[in-house]
Design an enzyme around this catalytic site. Sequence first.
Site, mmCIF file in Angstrom:
data_model
loop_
_atom_site.group_PDB
_atom_site.id
_atom_site.type_symbol
_atom_site.label_atom_id
_atom_site.label_comp_id
_atom_site.label_asym_id
_atom_site.label_seq_id
_atom_site.Cartn_x
_atom_site.Cartn_y
_atom_site.Cartn_z
ATOM 1 N N ASP A 119 0.952 -1.175 0.025
ATOM 2 C CA ASP A 119 -0.026 0.209 0.036
ATOM 3 C C ASP A 119 0.763 1.386 0.256
ATOM 4 O O ASP A 119 0.800 2.113 0.855
ATOM 5 C CB ASP A 119 -0.921 -0.011 1.302
ATOM 6 C CG ASP A 119 -1.779 -1.483 1.252
ATOM 7 O OD1 ASP A 119 -2.324 -1.803 0.310
ATOM 8 O OD2 ASP A 119 -1.995 -1.835 2.481
ATOM 9 N N GLU A 155 -11.389 1.082 -2.451
ATOM 10 C CA GLU A 155 -10.733 1.475 -1.198
ATOM 11 C C GLU A 155 -9.382 2.175 -1.386
ATOM 12 O O GLU A 155 -9.233 2.781 -2.807
ATOM 13 C CB GLU A 155 -10.217 -0.003 -0.596
ATOM 14 C CG GLU A 155 -9.444 -0.748 -1.359
ATOM 15 C CD GLU A 155 -9.073 -2.214 -0.790
ATOM 16 O OE1 GLU A 155 -9.722 -2.397 0.471
ATOM 17 O OE2 GLU A 155 -8.517 -2.954 -1.405
#
Length: 470
Positions: A15, A178
Amino acid sequence: MRTYRNPVLNADWSDPDVIRVGDDFYLTASTFTKVPGLPILHSRDLVNWTIIGHAYTRGYDDVRPGCGVWAPSLRHHDGRFWIFFGDPDVGICWVSAEDPRGPWTPPHVVKPGLGLIDPCPLWDEDGQAYLVHGWAKSRAGVNNRLTLHRMAPDGGTVLDEGTLVIDADLLPGYRTLEGPKLYKRDGTYWIFAPAGGVEQGWQSVFRAESIFGPYEDRIVLEQGGTDVNGPHQGGWVDTPSGEHWFMHFQDRGPYGRVVHLQPMEWGADGWPVMGNGGEPVAEHRVPVPGGAPAAPATSDDFAGPELGLQWSWQANPDPSWWELRDGALRLACVPGPDDLRERPSVLGQRLPGVPCTVTVTVTLAGEGRAGLAVVGDTAAFVGVERGADGKLALICGDTDPVPVAEDGPVTIGARVGDGALVTFLADGGEIGAPFQATQGRWVGAVLGLFAAGDGAGEAIFEAFTVDIER
């Protein structure tokens, strides 16, 4: 012309988010329950990176797979570095520092609640501040949507109940939207956000004239005809010369989420175009000429005053667990779960994304056992053990213990081949059955050192070496 090959960070830097401050680039990544967490990486060219510190130094006292620090956003505002991150069991938090090397503030909770994840702030030109975030269905019962808040300019708290700005249940084909990153460019608001899941998803962008929408969407990066599955979730950054780039991850199972760098241009219709017409590139021109070759550290001679920045514990460490002295790492043979996946005192680092051979020399003083482990959803190790009879033996999986003739240093290791198939080594030879490394909960497998016992023994590790096959 210098070129690079993807991935530029070939290990589990999950991420990622990236920013530029002057001529320097900085990157951080999610670390879940590893301690220390939120690594800070530095580069001058977006290709060659080194670890310069960590922004999060305390976590949970026990191992909680999949909990802790989820996808962060890194920003520089008002002379300070800010990292916003979600802990799905706590809420949306941030840490801040004047210097990216630290010290960083303790975490501040800006919005408490379950299932609040993937936050990103935006400080607008008019002094208003905003915060966007996603939702974790495992805690909140919903996902696939993004919520926007007005936020106090100092980040102290959110100022409203939040507005649902993107409901991806209403977008055909969308699932698991997301990881939003919030930007403003030439008066237009942009949300870069992945969807479709980490293994087979894609990168979308959303744009609107008002920060509260309505937003229109476009998919700008997907696998297409390449071998880069699920290319998504990362950050957009520019260079001093005005070029645009996008860094994102690819899920590679036991290797974790490796980081790719894509060229990015703004098309005639105002939408960004990433990679090669929306597909990931395997090779490209280096963004900034003149950068020196560099990579995050792996090998460690344990000669420094502190542990190398590549290392982390599986939960909050106790200072009594370890000591650096006389060019060696000394781990106390402390009590704890036999299952290495549950033992906080495993000291680990990321598994390289290419074949490699790892070796370390260990001396066991007193009773206990110690060794080199590969830990993910499954775990295995090679090591040495001494029982009450004082005899030393090599141990590895279901293999019968192998007596060690001389009571002294033993060199153990692991050869990690294609597909993360592990062959353990002891004194130059193979030992035990091959072990298939596996990913953990949202993370890749780690290479770990451990020592276990009743607290009386000590393991002395020297010369931890990672040789990458080129």
